[in-house]
Design a protein around this motif. Structure first.
Motif, short mmCIF file in Angstrom:
data_model
loop_
_atom_site.label_atom_id
_atom_site.label_comp_id
_atom_site.label_asym_id
_atom_site.label_seq_id
_atom_site.Cartn_x
_atom_site.Cartn_y
_atom_site.Cartn_z
N UNK A 41 0.83 -1.22 0.00
CA UNK A 41 0.00 0.00 0.00
C UNK A 41 0.85 1.26 0.00
N UNK A 42 0.55 2.16 -0.93
CA UNK A 42 1.26 3.43 -0.99
C UNK A 42 2.65 3.36 -1.57
N UNK A 43 3.02 2.20 -2.10
CA UNK A 43 4.38 2.04 -2.65
C UNK A 43 4.30 1.63 -4.12
N UNK A 44 5.43 1.80 -4.80
CA UNK A 44 5.52 1.40 -6.20
C UNK A 44 5.61 -0.13 -6.28
N UNK A 45 5.15 -0.65 -7.41
CA UNK A 45 5.31 -2.08 -7.64
C UNK A 45 6.79 -2.36 -7.87
N UNK A 46 7.28 -3.45 -7.26
CA UNK A 46 8.70 -3.79 -7.41
C UNK A 46 8.85 -5.26 -7.81
N UNK A 47 9.90 -5.52 -8.58
CA UNK A 47 10.15 -6.90 -9.00
C UNK A 47 10.85 -7.64 -7.86
N UNK A 48 10.32 -8.78 -7.53
CA UNK A 48 10.83 -9.58 -6.42
C UNK A 48 11.79 -10.65 -6.90
N UNK A 49 11.43 -11.32 -8.00
CA UNK A 49 12.25 -12.43 -8.47
C UNK A 49 11.98 -12.68 -9.94
N UNK A 50 13.01 -13.20 -10.62
CA UNK A 50 12.94 -13.56 -12.03
C UNK A 50 13.55 -14.93 -12.22
N UNK A 51 12.96 -15.70 -13.12
CA UNK A 51 13.53 -17.00 -13.46
C UNK A 51 13.58 -17.11 -14.98
N UNK A 52 14.70 -17.60 -15.50
CA UNK A 52 14.86 -17.77 -16.93
C UNK A 52 13.94 -18.87 -17.44
N UNK A 53 13.80 -18.95 -18.76
CA UNK A 53 12.80 -19.86 -19.34
C UNK A 53 13.06 -21.32 -19.03
#
Length: 116
Positions: A41-53
């Motif tokens: 709430x009240x914050x920007x969306x942030x990327x938490x984790x990424x996984x390659x294909x």
């Protein structure tokens, strides 16, 4: 059409664990890297984790590294986020994401609340 459906959120006490799932359809899942984002709430969306294909490489937000694990099952068209040692600051709506030729697709999100 592309569909991403998250599940697994809920209320958990600090120090607890949750496993999020994202079921994907409408595209060739194994061709694309997948991401988990969150928005508090009240914050920007942030990327938490990424996984390659192929699942061979992962990247994490510094604040979750060592606590969260992203994984995928290309046979089930599903990406997961295992969240351990949860903290109050992890409270957010968590979203699954795929970027296909520059178009970002999002699920509806699943609420994670860390509270005693």
């Amino acid at each position: 059409q592309v569909q991403l459906v998250e599940s697994g959120g809920g209320l958990v006490e600090p120090g607890g664990s949750l496993r999020l799932s994202c079921a994907a359809s409408g595209f060739t899942f194994s061709w694309y890297a997948m991401d988990w984002y969150r928005q508090a709430p009240g914050k920007e969306r942030e990327r938490v984790a990424t996984i390659t294909r192929d699942g061979g490489s992962t990247i994490y937000l510094v604040s979750v590294k060592g606590r969260f694990t992203i994984s995928r099952d290309n046979d089930k068209n599903t990406v997961y986020l295992q969240m351990n040692s949860l903290k109050r600051e992890d409270t957010a709506v968590y979203y699954c994401n795929v970027n296909i030729y520059g178009i970002m697709y999002w699920g509806q999100g699943t609420q994670v609340t860390v509270s005693s």
